[in-house]
Design a protein around this motif. Sequence first.
Motif, mmCIF file in Angstrom:
data_model
loop_
_atom_site.group_PDB
_atom_site.id
_atom_site.type_symbol
_atom_site.label_atom_id
_atom_site.label_comp_id
_atom_site.label_asym_id
_atom_site.label_seq_id
_atom_site.Cartn_x
_atom_site.Cartn_y
_atom_site.Cartn_z
ATOM 1 N N GLU A 6 0.814 -1.170 -0.057
ATOM 2 C CA GLU A 6 0.060 -0.003 0.041
ATOM 3 C C GLU A 6 0.656 1.207 0.112
ATOM 4 O O GLU A 6 0.532 2.156 -0.798
ATOM 5 N N LYS A 7 1.799 1.446 0.920
ATOM 6 C CA LYS A 7 2.786 2.331 0.833
ATOM 7 C C LYS A 7 3.589 2.482 -0.328
ATOM 8 O O LYS A 7 3.727 3.729 -0.921
ATOM 9 N N SER A 47 0.934 4.017 -2.939
ATOM 10 C CA SER A 47 0.738 5.559 -2.679
ATOM 11 C C SER A 47 1.862 6.243 -3.264
ATOM 12 O O SER A 47 1.514 7.328 -3.944
ATOM 13 N N PHE A 85 1.682 6.309 -7.343
ATOM 14 C CA PHE A 85 0.278 6.857 -7.822
ATOM 15 C C PHE A 85 0.512 8.195 -7.484
ATOM 16 O O PHE A 85 0.023 9.089 -8.489
ATOM 17 N N LEU A 86 1.183 8.563 -6.402
ATOM 18 C CA LEU A 86 0.968 10.164 -6.043
ATOM 19 C C LEU A 86 1.937 10.904 -7.229
ATOM 20 O O LEU A 86 1.663 11.993 -7.561
ATOM 21 N N TYR A 123 0.179 10.858 -10.299
ATOM 22 C CA TYR A 123 -1.314 11.812 -10.409
ATOM 23 C C TYR A 123 -0.847 13.236 -10.651
ATOM 24 O O TYR A 123 -1.413 13.993 -11.409
ATOM 25 N N ALA A 136 -7.841 8.804 -8.211
ATOM 26 C CA ALA A 136 -6.307 8.839 -7.569
ATOM 27 C C ALA A 136 -5.954 9.406 -6.120
ATOM 28 O O ALA A 136 -5.280 8.893 -5.407
ATOM 29 N N ASN A 147 -4.485 7.370 -2.847
ATOM 30 C CA ASN A 147 -3.469 7.783 -2.229
ATOM 31 C C ASN A 147 -3.614 8.079 -0.450
ATOM 32 O O ASN A 147 -2.645 7.643 0.122
ATOM 33 N N SER A 206 -4.384 4.512 1.115
ATOM 34 C CA SER A 206 -3.040 3.778 1.336
ATOM 35 C C SER A 206 -2.304 3.865 2.514
ATOM 36 O O SER A 206 -1.345 3.221 2.808
#
Length: 286
Positions: free
Chosen positions: A22-23, A26, A29-30, A33, A76, A80, A83
């Motif tokens: 998950e991290k 994050s 996708f950060l 985005y 998105a 984030n 996450s």
Amino acid sequence: MEVNSSVDEFFLLGLTQNLLKEKVISVIFLFLYFGTLLANFLIVMAIRYSQILQSPMYFFLFYLSFADACFLTTTAPRLNVDSVSEKKAISFNECVTRIFAVHFFGCMEISVFVLMSFYHYVAICKALRYTAIISHTSCDVLVILAWVGSCIHSSAQIFLALRLPFCGPNVDHYFCDLQPLLKLACMDTSVIKLLIVSNSGAICMVSFIILFISYVVILFSLRNHSAEGRQKALSTCTSHFIVVVKFFGPCILIYTRPPTTFPVDKMVAVFYTIGTPLLNHYGMKK
């Protein structure tokens, strides 16, 4: 309309239950985005304030970039935030709002794809009648129809969602959509599933068929063009069609099959909710 629901909030389970993954998701996708959002913003500003980018093609690119940015923003940022959050709660009203937004801007993006294919068809196959067919007035009307059609489609999704009574809060997805919500419904959803396929599924399939036929006709007509013209048109149409396939492939897989959900659906959804807005810069905006 009275909301028929016994659940006040939902809990999004996200893409994975693994904390480390998950991290990583994050962070990745950060960057994706903000990079995609910045690129779309620059394109919108360049077309809006440039005097030389006022052709119908750039007019459609303006709305594609706008739809890209809004479509990406509906999924998105929430992904984030969730996450790095322990409690991935979302209120019922926010969930319904996001369903509307996802389908509205997704349908808008599909509409712009179709409009751009129409522009390419006229520019290549009907070059002598281009100015008579493609004008600023006709472009305005087409975009207004796209907005109206997207609103009707999204409103239908909301109408279906508000009629569902829910027995549980855990949504096995990273954003709110009707398919994962149907798994929580305390009623027979066979009719609603059929409506989803006939609504979202039909839009995806019919639009893809229209796009496919238009590009086949365009490529067939290139026989009568010069070698340089064929190469330029072929390069543009090929890159555009690749983006179209990468967007419509996952959409068709999700919305046109027999209504059910699988764990892989979340990863498939990533391609058209996050991947396509990024790829558009290398395809549709080429």
